[in-house]
Design an enzyme around this catalytic site. Structure first.
Site, PDB file in Angstrom:
ATOM      1  N   ASN A   8       0.866  -1.183   0.000  1.00 18.58           N
ATOM      2  CA  ASN A   8       0.000   0.000   0.000  1.00 18.58           C
ATOM      3  C   ASN A   8       0.901   1.231   0.000  1.00 18.58           C
ATOM      4  O   ASN A   8       1.521   1.549   1.009  1.00 18.58           O
ATOM      5  CB  ASN A   8      -0.891  -0.036   1.259  1.00 18.58           C
ATOM      6  CG  ASN A   8      -1.727   1.223   1.418  1.00 18.58           C
ATOM      7  OD1 ASN A   8      -1.824   2.043   0.504  1.00 18.58           O
ATOM      8  ND2 ASN A   8      -2.335   1.379   2.591  1.00 18.58           N
ATOM      9  N   LYS A  10       0.089   4.259  -0.214  1.00 18.45           N
ATOM     10  CA  LYS A  10      -0.572   5.420   0.415  1.00 18.45           C
ATOM     11  C   LYS A  10      -0.370   6.678  -0.451  1.00 18.45           C
ATOM     12  O   LYS A  10      -0.273   6.567  -1.668  1.00 18.45           O
ATOM     13  CB  LYS A  10      -0.071   5.603   1.839  1.00 18.45           C
ATOM     14  CG  LYS A  10      -0.186   4.325   2.673  1.00 18.45           C
ATOM     15  CD  LYS A  10      -0.030   4.554   4.148  1.00 18.45           C
ATOM     16  CE  LYS A  10      -0.046   3.199   4.860  1.00 18.45           C
ATOM     17  NZ  LYS A  10      -0.122   3.307   6.290  1.00 18.45           N
ATOM     18  N   HIS A  93      -9.777   0.809   5.000  1.00 18.51           N
ATOM     19  CA  HIS A  93      -8.451   0.949   5.636  1.00 18.51           C
ATOM     20  C   HIS A  93      -8.606   1.860   6.853  1.00 18.51           C
ATOM     21  O   HIS A  93      -9.397   2.796   6.846  1.00 18.51           O
ATOM     22  CB  HIS A  93      -7.455   1.540   4.637  1.00 18.51           C
ATOM     23  CG  HIS A  93      -6.051   1.551   5.158  1.00 18.51           C
ATOM     24  ND1 HIS A  93      -5.591   2.521   6.009  1.00 18.51           N
ATOM     25  CD2 HIS A  93      -5.024   0.673   4.973  1.00 18.51           C
ATOM     26  CE1 HIS A  93      -4.330   2.252   6.321  1.00 18.51           C
ATOM     27  NE2 HIS A  93      -3.960   1.137   5.704  1.00 18.51           N
ATOM     28  N   GLU A  95      -6.983   4.256   7.937  1.00 21.71           N
ATOM     29  CA  GLU A  95      -6.836   5.704   7.687  1.00 21.71           C
ATOM     30  C   GLU A  95      -8.123   6.271   7.094  1.00 21.71           C
ATOM     31  O   GLU A  95      -8.479   7.416   7.345  1.00 21.71           O
ATOM     32  CB  GLU A  95      -5.609   5.947   6.787  1.00 21.71           C
ATOM     33  CG  GLU A  95      -4.328   5.759   7.582  1.00 21.71           C
ATOM     34  CD  GLU A  95      -3.129   5.265   6.789  1.00 21.71           C
ATOM     35  OE1 GLU A  95      -3.108   5.387   5.557  1.00 21.71           O
ATOM     36  OE2 GLU A  95      -2.205   4.735   7.438  1.00 21.71           O
ATOM     37  N   GLU A 165      -5.615  -5.436  10.410  1.00 18.37           N
ATOM     38  CA  GLU A 165      -4.602  -4.402  10.619  1.00 18.37           C
ATOM     39  C   GLU A 165      -4.890  -3.665  11.926  1.00 18.37           C
ATOM     40  O   GLU A 165      -5.687  -2.715  11.936  1.00 18.37           O
ATOM     41  CB  GLU A 165      -4.633  -3.405   9.467  1.00 18.37           C
ATOM     42  CG  GLU A 165      -4.268  -4.001   8.132  1.00 18.37           C
ATOM     43  CD  GLU A 165      -3.645  -2.966   7.218  1.00 18.37           C
ATOM     44  OE1 GLU A 165      -2.522  -3.181   6.782  1.00 18.37           O
ATOM     45  OE2 GLU A 165      -4.277  -1.922   6.979  1.00 18.37           O
ATOM     46  N   GLY A 172       3.740   5.040  10.857  1.00 15.33           N
ATOM     47  CA  GLY A 172       3.309   6.290  10.223  1.00 15.33           C
ATOM     48  C   GLY A 172       2.286   7.019  11.075  1.00 15.33           C
ATOM     49  O   GLY A 172       1.780   8.071  10.706  1.00 15.33           O
ATOM     50  N   SER A 214       3.228  -2.591  10.295  1.00 14.80           N
ATOM     51  CA  SER A 214       4.688  -2.548  10.513  1.00 14.80           C
ATOM     52  C   SER A 214       5.409  -3.811  10.049  1.00 14.80           C
ATOM     53  O   SER A 214       6.365  -4.250  10.675  1.00 14.80           O
ATOM     54  CB  SER A 214       5.003  -2.292  11.991  1.00 14.80           C
ATOM     55  OG  SER A 214       4.513  -1.025  12.386  1.00 14.80           O
TER      56      SER A 214
HETATM   57  C1  PEP Z   1      -1.059  -0.082   6.214  1.00 14.70           C
HETATM   58  O1  PEP Z   1      -1.324   1.088   6.463  1.00 14.70           O
HETATM   59  O2  PEP Z   1      -1.808  -0.768   5.493  1.00 14.70           O
HETATM   60  C2  PEP Z   1       0.139  -0.634   6.812  1.00 14.70           C
HETATM   61  C3  PEP Z   1       0.173  -1.914   7.038  1.00 14.70           C
HETATM   62  O3  PEP Z   1       1.143   0.259   7.098  1.00 14.70           O
HETATM   63  P1  PEP Z   1       2.584  -0.055   7.722  1.00 14.70           P
HETATM   64  O4  PEP Z   1       3.116  -1.304   7.079  1.00 14.70           O
HETATM   65  O5  PEP Z   1       3.403   1.147   7.368  1.00 14.70           O
HETATM   66  O6  PEP Z   1       2.381  -0.230   9.176  1.00 14.70           O
END
Ligand code: PEP
Length: 257
Positions: A8, A10, A93, A95, A165, A172, A214
């Site tokens: 992803n 983003k 998601h 976000e 997730e 981030g 992560s």
């Molecule tokens: C995500 O936002 O889908 C995600 C898994 O981010 P990160 O791997 O940066 O934690």
């Protein structure tokens, strides 16, 4: 079942940068039979990248789309207009849920819209840190899962992917805590038990469940080894070629072992 490795991107990379990065990945990623490699660039880049990509190696996902097919929805992109451009779309998601206020009702409509246009929705579910501390993980996951799927017919349930997730583990967002494989195991079990109790054991076994939060080369093998985890959704690390390619490599080795 295939193993899904999904990046992803983003809101990163210009269209030019996206194209260069995809080019780099295409040069390095072989065509796997048992690993589905997918990247989710910005909406603006999707059309051109769909012409550039070799789908047997890397498929495309949208990061978001709107449920209505057309109309007065300034600034939105219809799921309908992504048909033929992407194979997958992230839906719900964290976000989108927490920064843009998407509700389970919005998420449900998007899941149904994706399916209407032959796009596989990747339904993201996950609890926040506060919800976890309040011991609300199970109820939040069940609500998001069943809320997101409630307009999907039984026949279409095998066209859906679930991604767990935990919001507290997504990088981030300041201080992300790394989820332990045992944390992931607990919730993935809950997801499959909920699907089995609501639909059927067969449906629960056949729906791919991914983990995201992560993920890096240093922990990918541990998450992929959690029973019932069929792949990874990767944010930050998917922006670094060596990391993303390294994770694909680890997936390949984890499947073989
Ligand atoms: C995500 O936002 O889908 C995600 C898994 O981010 P990160 O791997 O940066 O934690």
């Amino acid at each position: 079942m295939k193993t899904y490795i999904i990046g992803n991107w983003k809101m990163n990379f210009s269209t030019g940068e996206s194209s260069l990065y995809l080019h780099k990945l295409l040069n390095k990623v072989p065509s796997y039979r048992d690993i589905e490699v997918v990247v989710a660039p910005s909406t603006l880049s999707l059309q051109s990248l769909s012409l550039q990509t070799e789908r047997r190696k890397i498929k495309l996902a949208a990061q978001n789309a709107y449920a209505a097919d057309y109309g007065a929805f300034t600034g939105e992109t219809a799921m309908a207009s992504l048909r033929g451009i992407v194979n997958y779309c992230l839906v719900g998601h964290s976000e989108r849920r927490h920064i843009f206020g998407e509700s389970d009702k919005d998420v449900r409509a998007k899941v149904a819209a994706a399916l209407r246009f032959g796009i596989t929705p990747i339904l993201c579910v996950g609890e926040t840190e506060i919800e976890r501390d309040m011991k609300e993980t199970a109820s939040v996951i069940k609500d998001q899962l069943l809320g997101g799927l409630s307009d999907v017919s039984k026949e279409d349930l095998d066209k859906v992917i679930i991604a767990y997730e935990p919001v507290w583990a997504i990088s981030g967002h300041g201080k992300a805590t790394i989820a332990k494989p045992s944390d992931v195991d607990e919730v993935v079990k809950l997801i499959r038990e909920t699907l089995a109790a609501t639909y059927s054991k067969k449906i629960a076994e056949n729906i791919p469940v991914l983990y995201g939060g992560s993920v890096k080369t240093t922990n990918a093998a541990a998450y992929l080894s959690v029973p019932g985890v069929n792949g990874l959704l990767i944010g930050g690390a998917s922006l670094i070629a060596s990391e993303f390619l390294g994770i694909i490599d680890i997936a390949k080795r984890t499947i073989v072992e």
